[in-house]
Design a protein around this motif. Structure first.
Motif, PDB file in Angstrom:
ATOM      1  N   ILE A 350       7.692 -74.500 -81.181  1.00  0.00           N
ATOM      2  CA  ILE A 350       7.789 -74.053 -82.562  1.00  0.00           C
ATOM      3  C   ILE A 350       6.500 -74.523 -83.212  1.00  0.00           C
ATOM      4  N   ALA A 351       5.692 -73.577 -83.651  1.00  0.00           N
ATOM      5  CA  ALA A 351       4.336 -73.921 -84.084  1.00  0.00           C
ATOM      6  C   ALA A 351       4.111 -73.519 -85.529  1.00  0.00           C
ATOM      7  N   GLU A 352       3.224 -74.235 -86.168  1.00  0.00           N
ATOM      8  CA  GLU A 352       2.908 -73.950 -87.564  1.00  0.00           C
ATOM      9  C   GLU A 352       1.792 -72.922 -87.663  1.00  0.00           C
ATOM     10  N   VAL A 353       1.893 -72.083 -88.677  1.00  0.00           N
ATOM     11  CA  VAL A 353       0.865 -71.098 -88.963  1.00  0.00           C
ATOM     12  C   VAL A 353       0.725 -71.039 -90.475  1.00  0.00           C
ATOM     13  N   VAL A 354      -0.498 -70.873 -90.965  1.00  0.00           N
ATOM     14  CA  VAL A 354      -0.753 -70.789 -92.402  1.00  0.00           C
ATOM     15  C   VAL A 354      -0.789 -69.322 -92.793  1.00  0.00           C
ATOM     16  N   ASP A 355       0.034 -68.934 -93.781  1.00  0.00           N
ATOM     17  CA  ASP A 355       0.120 -67.525 -94.140  1.00  0.00           C
ATOM     18  C   ASP A 355      -1.034 -67.104 -95.042  1.00  0.00           C
ATOM     19  N   ALA A 356      -1.038 -65.835 -95.438  1.00  0.00           N
ATOM     20  CA  ALA A 356      -2.146 -65.285 -96.214  1.00  0.00           C
ATOM     21  C   ALA A 356      -2.276 -65.927 -97.581  1.00  0.00           C
ATOM     22  N   GLU A 357      -1.184 -66.510 -98.087  1.00  0.00           N
ATOM     23  CA  GLU A 357      -1.236 -67.191 -99.376  1.00  0.00           C
ATOM     24  C   GLU A 357      -1.570 -68.672 -99.240  1.00  0.00           C
ATOM     25  N   GLY A 358      -1.828 -69.128 -98.012  1.00  0.00           N
ATOM     26  CA  GLY A 358      -2.181 -70.521 -97.782  1.00  0.00           C
ATOM     27  C   GLY A 358      -1.002 -71.449 -97.589  1.00  0.00           C
ATOM     28  N   ASN A 359       0.191 -70.883 -97.429  1.00  0.00           N
ATOM     29  CA  ASN A 359       1.388 -71.708 -97.255  1.00  0.00           C
ATOM     30  C   ASN A 359       1.708 -71.919 -95.785  1.00  0.00           C
ATOM     31  N   PRO A 360       2.160 -73.123 -95.406  1.00  0.00           N
ATOM     32  CA  PRO A 360       2.543 -73.345 -94.006  1.00  0.00           C
ATOM     33  C   PRO A 360       3.852 -72.624 -93.685  1.00  0.00           C
TER      34      PRO A 360
END
Length: 411
Positions: A350-360
């Motif tokens: 389960i990995a973290e990714v930063v979305d287009a709005e900068g949210n994790p």
């Protein structure tokens, strides 16, 4: 521990929609490949238009993060390019020329119409690996027929029948959206890796065809192979346990309505231990259950002993007790349980990714882990987000870039 990923430097061109094939592109991007996703310059990938999936919203209000797009498209770059526009053709051919792999799930008639079939692509780049994902395969009567995973993989591929009781009034639904698509994506990604090795070793590029039907048959091959061995359909078994006669296999309901899956295939080896864990000391040495023959003869009683013992416990208490034993079992987890599974998390799946709005945000990582490196995911591209960047990489100056936009060749 190396920071390099196994496919660093590999360039992949993806002309595909929805999840089957794009999910392969996502895995290859996870493994380090530079994947350029070609989308229609106006409509984009049709999956972007899905605002509700299986009765639920595809994203939360105020966020562009939609897992239905993010999961099969993370790590890619998106270019809006009209494949049927004469002025866009040189750009497509230059992308093909620079790529190691061409991925598509367009059907043969569409590939012919757009000039992206094997012969067309190979005429530009003879060394490219060509990969077509299909519903039913490159040959046979259904080669030009479209298919989704629920039809080609799930229904026709045997899984729906395999989980359907004899007295069911309808076929079972897939357990998750894009279930067969994601399994098929793994198959494609493995095939691409093998083809890359073959080309490196021999200089010969491959043409790959992976169908959802074939992936479905592979997934259900135990039953398919047994049916071929005995020359007919397998009988539907009315069974309460996974292995008939073995009460330490199968699913059992806890007091609070959750389920525990047991899979202790050697019941006499684990019976006494199980009884001790469950407070059933009176049954541990019961001669009705100490040999396989005796247990088979008394399997209904043994089943009731196990069923009633688990039914008296809460899910948490049952898990805590079973965790002290050596037998094989698992909690039956829902999607939220799985998202927070300690083993998945510990292994970086389960990995973290930063979305287009900068949210994790969090996504399920692809299952193959290389060299104990931490998983790093990059969000999926916004529609045509990298068009200017990619086109400039092809040597197009800004004046020509504007002309192509005005002409409708690119987004």
């Amino acid at each position: 521990m190396s920071g390099l990923k196994p496919l660093d430097g590999v360039r992949i061109l993806e002309v595909a929609r929805f999840t089957f094939v794009p999910s392969a592109g996502a895995i290859l991007a996870d493994w380090g490949a530079d994947v350029i996703k070609v989308e229609h310059p106006v409509a984009g990938d049709a999956q972007r238009g899905l605002v509700r999936v299986l009765g639920s919203a595809a994203s939360v209000p105020g966020s562009s993060f939609a897992p239905i797009m993010e999961a099969p498209n993370r790590g890619k770059r998106s270019i809006g390019l009209a494949l049927d526009h004469a002025e866009g053709r040189p750009l497509l051919e230059e992308l093909i020329r620079r790529s190691d792999v061409f991925l598509t799930n367009y059907l043969p008639p569409t590939r012919t119409k757009l000039g992206i079939d094997v012969e067309d692509v190979r005429s530009v780049n003879p060394d490219i690996i060509f990969v077509a994902g299909s519903g039913f395969g490159a040959d046979g009567p259904d080669r030009d027929t479209g298919g989704y995973d629920v039809t080609a993989f799930w229904a026709r591929g045997g899984s729906a029948d395999g989980v359907m009781p004899a007295d069911a009034d309808r076929p079972a639904f897939m357990p998750a959206g894009a279930y067969g698509d994601n399994i098929g994506g793994l198959s494609i990604a493995g095939g691409v890796a093998a083809a890359m090795y073959r080309r490196l070793a021999t200089g010969e590029p491959s043409v790959l065809d992976v169908s959802l039907l074939a992936v479905g048959a592979w997934a259900t091959q135990f039953s398919v192979n047994m049916a071929m061995l005995f020359g007919g359909p397998l009988p539907k078994l009315d069974r309460r346990t996974q292995a008939p006669g073995n009460p330490l296999t199968g699913g059992y309901r806890t007091r609070d309505g959750r389920y525990i899956q047991l899979s202790m295939l050697q019941p006499t080896r684990y019976w006494a231990e199980f009884c001790g864990l469950m407070g059933l000391d009176a049954y541990a040495d019961d001669p009705r259950f100490t040999t396989l023959e005796a247990m088979l003869e008394n399997c209904d009683t043994a089943y009731e002993v196990v069923r009633d013992a688990i039914a008296r416990l809460t899910y948490a208490d049952c898990k805590q007790r079973l965790s002290r034993g050596t037998g094989q079992w698992a909690p039956v987890q829902d999607a939220w349980d799985l998202a927070n599974d300690e083993s998945l998390t510990a292994n970086g799946r389960i990995a973290e990714v930063v979305d287009a709005e900068g949210n994790p945000q969090r996504l399920v990582a692809s299952p193959v882990k290389f060299d104990d490196n931490p998983e790093t995911l990059t969000r999926a591209p916004q529609f045509a987000e990298h068009t200017d960047e990619v086109v400039r990489e092809l040597g197009v100056d800004d004046n020509r870039l504007i002309e192509l936009k005005i002409a409708g060749a690119i987004a």
